[in-house]
Write a protein that holds these residues in place. Structure first.
Motif, PDB file in Angstrom:
ATOM      1  N   ILE A   1       0.828  -1.212   0.133  1.00  0.00           N
ATOM      2  CA  ILE A   1       0.019   0.017  -0.101  1.00  0.00           C
ATOM      3  C   ILE A   1       0.938   1.126   0.067  1.00  0.00           C
ATOM      4  O   ILE A   1       1.692   1.570   0.838  1.00  0.00           O
ATOM      5  CB  ILE A   1      -0.706   0.014   1.287  1.00  0.00           C
ATOM      6  N   THR A   2       0.594   2.185  -0.852  1.00  0.00           N
ATOM      7  CA  THR A   2       1.367   3.433  -0.916  1.00  0.00           C
ATOM      8  C   THR A   2       1.066   4.643  -0.371  1.00  0.00           C
ATOM      9  O   THR A   2       1.662   5.567  -0.326  1.00  0.00           O
ATOM     10  CB  THR A   2       1.843   3.365  -2.437  1.00  0.00           C
ATOM     11  N   GLY A   3      -0.319   4.566  -0.475  1.00  0.00           N
ATOM     12  CA  GLY A   3      -1.034   6.113  -0.140  1.00  0.00           C
ATOM     13  C   GLY A   3      -2.362   5.705   0.426  1.00  0.00           C
ATOM     14  O   GLY A   3      -3.150   5.001   0.303  1.00  0.00           O
ATOM     15  N   LEU A   4      -2.546   6.391   1.611  1.00  0.00           N
ATOM     16  CA  LEU A   4      -4.006   6.454   2.243  1.00  0.00           C
ATOM     17  C   LEU A   4      -4.318   7.949   2.407  1.00  0.00           C
ATOM     18  O   LEU A   4      -3.820   8.717   2.934  1.00  0.00           O
ATOM     19  CB  LEU A   4      -3.849   5.746   3.684  1.00  0.00           C
ATOM     20  N   LYS A   5      -5.720   7.977   2.593  1.00  0.00           N
ATOM     21  CA  LYS A   5      -6.050   9.367   2.746  1.00  0.00           C
ATOM     22  C   LYS A   5      -7.690   9.365   3.352  1.00  0.00           C
ATOM     23  O   LYS A   5      -8.523   8.433   2.981  1.00  0.00           O
ATOM     24  CB  LYS A   5      -6.368  10.097   1.420  1.00  0.00           C
TER      25      LYS A   5
END
Length: 620
Positions: free
Chosen positions: A352-356
């Motif tokens: 997983i490279t990005g969470l928002k």
């Protein structure tokens, strides 16, 4: 005194540029036309401005005068807020070639050839024109113009824009961080400072503090750094002991960091994640101690890296992306433990490279290297609300962001080897969960980080590959404010004759030939003495056979002796002699005349008894 001499004397007191007429400044329209994107530069005949230009060409009189004649209440755009609505009204006006009168087309398909209608258009026409404009600018994405902040030699993996929109930070795989200032930058778009936080470590994440007076720098090392607004180092967090098995007992991270983010409201708290499999919160006022250690839930005891992390908008919740593809969420509360409040076991099939988070804290967006972007409802987390596929991602820092009004969410795509499309920004509608537009950023480089600044209303996208890197800024002169508009309109300062500085030639008196001493030949003599050829030094005595390319021995060896040995006339018997017998030949001499160790132990040591040789028995 002559008048010419008097004029020259007065003129000499002023610079050469005094009294000359300066060149007219380049209008902003020409400047923004130079930065216009190719995709957005295609003519749109339905735009109201072009229709107005066509009508002005048809009208026989001057442009402004004709508008005053048609509408006595006409005002320029700066004074009349309803200028756009009048512009739409003008697009409906047609000039009659035969009568020279101004007619209004009905808009409902019926033409009035007999009568002449003077006045505002029908309400139906006005509503249609407004609805068309709303359809075109529903999302108000600033995409018409573009500039590029260059300077990096590899892919730009980190991006941070302060809350005021005046300074931009970019970090790259070339181990450097570049700082850009819109207020002090001209059209050359060069950075005012370059930093190298840790030698040989990639820059992976950058984050501004809530007050924008400091920023967090996360690299591939185990220690994060804090810098002030001008790029001066304020401190670095402590590193943990790698030989301690339990991560909760270490003082800090023990392996490379992966992500970091400043607390959204507390200016003293930061969050970091690492490859050692832990998340930690730190107090910026004390770099030697950590506040909290979070260990994710794992199926089996191991050290699985935490690839990314994020705060929610209130700073009461932490989410982390684990290397096994799971998404884990922790609520910070009294009596808190490491057990996650929300656990999604198989959120993605890859890192997983990005969470928002959304602003209300109910929706979570996740981006992964498996080529997907997923939308999660935290109230029903069993399965994602929607999955967007076919989004190639080759970098561990590709993120997902929201528009200022949170009607859109967008992410970047990477360049594939066999793919024909380059790096793009993909915008999606949050309510309809469908693709709105794909914007091509670079034909050869991948898009890694992206951001949409709410105050500037400008979109940032970082790109790069193994050879180059940069930050693309998309803006619209009619929608955006400050930021890129300020620096693009500021031309670089031209050098004048007053800036010319003559560097005087300084001569050392002893450097002149008149005062120079004669060169000493002592060093040359010492050097020549060490050279055997120049000094004609005789050959040194040989210490062994064949040494230095010569043969023989030091004790009177002659060429004739060497030739007799080689010819077999002189035999060397020591080669065939038994070593034991050769030593025993000196036994009687050693017993009669002891010199070294034997006299000290003569009275106490027994007499040595040597075994007899059994060579005769072996022969038998």
């Amino acid at each position: 005194m002559d008048e010419g001499d008097l004029y020259d004397g007065i003129r000499a007191q002023f610079p050469l540029s005094f009294g000359k007429q300066s060149k007219t400044l380049t209008p902003l329209e020409a400047i923004h036309r130079a930065t216009r994107r190719q995709e957005a530069s295609s003519p749109n005949p339905s735009s109201s401005s072009e229709l107005r230009n066509l009508n002005s060409l048809k009208h026989p009189k001057n442009d402004e005068f004709s508008q005053v004649a048609r509408n006595p209440n006409y005002l320029p755009e700066q004074k009349n807020p309803n200028f756009k609505r009048e512009e739409q009204m003008e697009s409906k006006i047609h000039v009659s070639e035969h009568e020279g009168l101004q007619n209004l087309d009905g808009g409902d398909g019926e033409d009035d050839d007999d009568g002449v209608m003077i006045g505002p258009p029908r309400p139906s026409d006005l509503e249609e024109s407004e609805s068309d404009e709303e359809d075109e600018n529903t999302y108000r994405i600033p995409l018409s113009n573009e500039i590029v902040l260059k300077g990096h030699t590899k892919v730009v993996s980190a991006l941070a824009v302060d809350h005021t929109g005046s300074r931009v930070l970019s970090g790259s795989y070339d181990y450097t961080v570049r700082m850009y200032d819109f207020q002090g930058m001209n059209s050359r778009l060069s950075s005012f400072r370059q930093l190298e936080p840790f030698e040989g470590h990639q820059v992976r994440s950058l984050s501004w503090s809530p007050t924008a007076d400091r920023f967090l720098c996360v690299t591939g090392s185990a220690q994060a750094k804090i810098y002030d607004r001008d790029g001066l180092t304020l401190g670095e967090f402590v590193k943990g002991d790698m030989y301690i098995r339990d991560l909760k007992n270490t003082k800090g991270h023990i392996t490379g960091l992966t992500c970091g983010e400043w607390h959204p409201s507390e200016k003293q708290t930061v969050l970091t994640s690492s490859e050692d499999g832990s998340l930690r919160t730190w107090d910026v006022s004390d770099f030697k101690s950590q506040k909290l250690v979070i260990k994710p839930k794992l199926a089996r005891p191991a050290r699985i890296p935490v690839t990314t992390c994020a705060w929610d908008r209130e700073g009461q919740c932490i989410v982390g992306g684990i290397g096994d593809g799971s998404i884990q969420l922790w609520n910070l509360k009294p009596g808190w433990g490491s057990r996650p409040d929300i656990y999604v076991e198989k959120g993605h099939t890859d890192d997983i490279t990005g969470l928002k988070f959304s602003s209300d804290g109910k929706i979570l967006f996740s981006r992964s290297t498996d080529g997907t972007l997923k939308v999660w409802d935290l109230r029903q987390i069993k399965k994602p609300v929607h999955v967007f596929a076919d989004l190639p991602n080759n970098y561990a820092h590709t993120n997902v962001e929201l528009s200022p009004d949170e009607e859109l969410f967008f992410t970047g795509t990477s360049v594939e080897r066999d793919g024909k499309s380059g790096g793009m920004l993909c915008f999606y509608d949050r309510k309809k969960l469908e693709l709105v537009s794909r914007v091509g950023i670079s034909p050869t480089c991948s898009v890694v980080r992206c951001a949409w600044h709410p105050k500037l209303n400008q979109v940032f996208a970082t790109v790069g590959d193994k050879k180059q890197g940069g930050t693309h800024i998309l803006y619209d002169p009619s929608l955006s404010e400050k930021g890129a508009l300020v620096c693009v309109a500021r031309a670089p300062r031209k050098k004048s004759i007053d800036d010319f500085e003559v560097k005087p030639a300084i001569h050392n008196p002893h450097a002149l030939p008149l005062f120079r001493d004669q060169p000493s030949r002592k060093r040359q003599r010492e050097k020549s003495l060490k050279d055997p050829i120049k000094s004609q030094r005789p050959d040194l005595p040989v210490t062994g056979p064949g040494f230095g390319g010569r043969v023989g021995s030091t004790k009177g060896s002659l060429l004739t002796q060497y030739l007799l040995k080689e010819g077999g006339l002189i035999k060397e018997t020591w080669m065939e002699e038994d070593p034991r017998e050769a030593i025993l030949k000196y036994a009687d001499v050693a017993a009669k005349d002891p010199k070294f160790i034997a006299p000290a132990y003569a009275e106490t040591q027994p007499e040595p008894v040597f075994a007899e040789s059994d060579s005769d028995e072996e022969e038998k």
